[in-house]
Design an enzyme around this catalytic site. Structure first.
Site, mmCIF file in Angstrom:
data_model
loop_
_atom_site.group_PDB
_atom_site.id
_atom_site.type_symbol
_atom_site.label_atom_id
_atom_site.label_comp_id
_atom_site.label_asym_id
_atom_site.label_seq_id
_atom_site.Cartn_x
_atom_site.Cartn_y
_atom_site.Cartn_z
ATOM 1 N N ASP A 14 -49.064 22.281 3.147
ATOM 2 C CA ASP A 14 -49.294 20.860 3.759
ATOM 3 C C ASP A 14 -49.313 21.065 5.263
ATOM 4 O OD1 ASP A 14 -49.276 18.274 4.374
ATOM 5 O OD2 ASP A 14 -47.009 18.308 4.879
ATOM 6 N N ASP A 16 -49.225 18.010 8.229
ATOM 7 C CA ASP A 16 -48.419 17.167 9.013
ATOM 8 C C ASP A 16 -47.046 17.187 8.452
ATOM 9 O OD1 ASP A 16 -50.587 15.951 10.782
ATOM 10 O OD2 ASP A 16 -51.363 15.307 8.978
ATOM 11 N N GLU A 23 -46.385 13.860 13.656
ATOM 12 C CA GLU A 23 -46.456 12.745 13.493
ATOM 13 C C GLU A 23 -45.875 11.702 14.668
ATOM 14 O OE1 GLU A 23 -48.285 11.279 11.358
ATOM 15 O OE2 GLU A 23 -48.200 12.295 9.434
ATOM 16 N N THR A 127 -53.982 19.109 2.441
ATOM 17 C CA THR A 127 -53.476 18.018 3.388
ATOM 18 C C THR A 127 -54.261 16.811 3.185
ATOM 19 O OG1 THR A 127 -52.976 17.432 5.739
ATOM 20 C CG2 THR A 127 -54.767 18.843 5.354
HETATM 21 C C1 XBP Z 1 -50.310 13.280 6.487
HETATM 22 C C2 XBP Z 1 -51.178 11.952 6.785
HETATM 23 C C3 XBP Z 1 -52.148 11.709 7.497
HETATM 24 C C4 XBP Z 1 -51.525 11.673 9.080
HETATM 25 C C5 XBP Z 1 -52.646 11.216 10.082
HETATM 26 O O1 XBP Z 1 -49.800 13.226 5.209
HETATM 27 O O2 XBP Z 1 -50.614 10.826 5.862
HETATM 28 O O3 XBP Z 1 -52.548 10.427 7.310
HETATM 29 O O4 XBP Z 1 -50.415 10.768 9.147
HETATM 30 O O5 XBP Z 1 -53.870 11.962 9.958
HETATM 31 P P1 XBP Z 1 -49.579 14.727 4.567
HETATM 32 P P2 XBP Z 1 -55.227 11.057 9.623
HETATM 33 O O6 XBP Z 1 -48.788 15.681 5.606
HETATM 34 O O7 XBP Z 1 -48.748 14.584 3.545
HETATM 35 O O8 XBP Z 1 -50.815 15.553 4.306
HETATM 36 O O9 XBP Z 1 -55.105 9.973 10.653
HETATM 37 O O10 XBP Z 1 -56.373 12.187 9.877
HETATM 38 O O11 XBP Z 1 -55.237 10.722 8.255
HETATM 39 MG MG MG Z 2 -46.809 16.058 5.402
#
Ligand code: XBP
Ligand code: MG
Length: 256
Positions: A14, A16, A23, A127
Site C-alpha cells: 500500500d 498512503d 495523510e 493503492t
Molecule cells: C489512500 C486514500 C487516498 C489518499 C488521497 O488509501 O484513501 O484517497 O488519502 O489520495 P490507501 P487521492 O492508503 O488505503 O490506498 O486524493 O489521490 O485519492
Molecule cells: Mg494506506
C-alpha cells in the site's frame, strides 16, 4: 540473493500511510491548498481529516464532505466534473509537496525495498491514491528509476471499487499472474486490511497516528513500523521471532 522460500513470490505495498506518512501533512494540506485556490472557505483540520479518512479516495472524500458539511453544493450542475477538477488541483499541490522533499519514507521502507530488489521476490503497489502521486513519491524518495522496480503499479480509478473493496488487490494479482497465497500485503489501515483479506492475502500492518487503535483482526502481524537497526519496531499484535526489523526472510516466514 535467493531467499529460501516456497511461499512468497511477491510483496504488495500500500502507499498512503504504509510507504510514507502522507495523510496528515501531505494529502490534508494539499486538499486545503486546493480549497483555498478554488475560493472555498473549507479547511480540513487534523481531527476532521481523521474522520474523513474512513472514506477512501480523494474525490469520494470530497463528495462525502459535501454531503455532510456543505449540502448546498449538491444541487450544483456538473458536480462530478467540478469535484474532479478540484481533486486535480489537490493532486498538483500534493505533488509539489513531494517534489520539495517534504514527505519522507517511513522507517525501514527504503531498507526493505532495496533488500527485496536483490532477491527473487517481486514488488508491486496496490493503492487507492492517484497513479501520479505514487510515481512522484517513489521518485522523490528512492530516485528517478524506482517506479520500474515495481512489477505492477495498481492505483486510483483503474478498478471500480476502492478499498475496503478487494478490487485493486485482485487486479494486481491478476497482472502479476500470481495467486494470493504466494503474496503478502503491507498495509496501514483497517480499510486496507479488509481489502487485502477479501483478496485472500496475508497482511502485515504497520500503524501510524491515524490508524493506531483500528481493528486489525485477521492481520498476520501488527507492528509500529518495519524497523531499522537503530530503531527496532514494536510488536502490537501477533507473533514474530523478534529481530527488531522486517527483512525479506521475515516476510517469507510470515507467509509460510
Ligand atoms: C489512500 C486514500 C487516498 C489518499 C488521497 O488509501 O484513501 O484517497 O488519502 O489520495 P490507501 P487521492 O492508503 O488505503 O490506498 O486524493 O489521490 O485519492
Ligand atoms: Mg494506506
Amino acid at each position: 540473493m535467493k531467499i529460501d522460500n516456497n511461499q512468497l513470490h511477491a510483496v504488495l505495498f500500500d502507499v498512503d500511510g504504509t510507504l510514507a506518512d502522507t495523510e496528515r501533512d501531505g494529502h490534508r494540506l494539499a486538499f486545503n491548498a486546493a480549497f483555498e485556490e478554488s475560493g472555498l472557505d473549507w479547511n480540513w483540520g487534523i481531527e476532521l481529516y481523521g474522520e474523513l479518512l474512513t472514506i477512501t479516495g480523494g474525490k469520494e472524500r470530497i463528495r462525502h464532505y459535501i454531503e455532510r458539511y456543505a449540502p448546498e453544493k449538491l444541487s450544483k450542475s456538473g458536480l462530478d466534473g467540478w469535484i474532479a477538477a478540484l481533486h486535480q488541483t489537490k493532486t498538483r499541490h500534493f505533488i509539489a509537496l513531494l517534489e520539495c522533499g517534504r514527505i519522507p519514507l517511513r522507517p525501514g521502507v527504503a531498507r526493505l525495498i532495496h533488500e527485496l530488489r536483490a532477491t527473487d521476490i517481486k514488488m508491486a503497489i496496490a493503492t487507492t491514491t492517484s497513479p501520479e502521486n505514487v510515481t512522484a513519491l517513489l521518485k522523490s524518495t528512492l530516485g528517478e528509476d524506482s517506479p520500474s522496480w515495481f512489477e505492477v503499479i495498481g492505483a486510483g480509478d483503474i478498478v471500480p471499487g476502492k478499498k475496503p473493496a478487494p478490487d485493486i488487490y485482485l487486479w494486481v494479482l491478476e497482472q502479476l499472474g500470481l495467486s494470493a497465497q504466494h503474496c503478502l500485503a503491507l498495509e496501514d489501515s483497517e480499510n486496507g486490511l479488509k481489502a487485502a483479506l477479501a483478496a485472500g492475502l496475508n497482511t502485515l500492518i504497520t500503524v501510524n497516528g491515524y490508524t493506531y487503535g483500528q481493528d486489525f483482526s485477521g492481520a498476520r502481524l501488527v507492528l509500529s513500523d518495519l524497523g531499522e537497526l537503530s530503531q527496532p519496531y514494536e510488536v502490537l499484535a501477533g507473533n514474530i521471532q523478534n529481530e527488531g526489523l522486517i527483512n525479506a526472510s521475515a516476510l517469507s516466514r510470515l507467509n509460510s
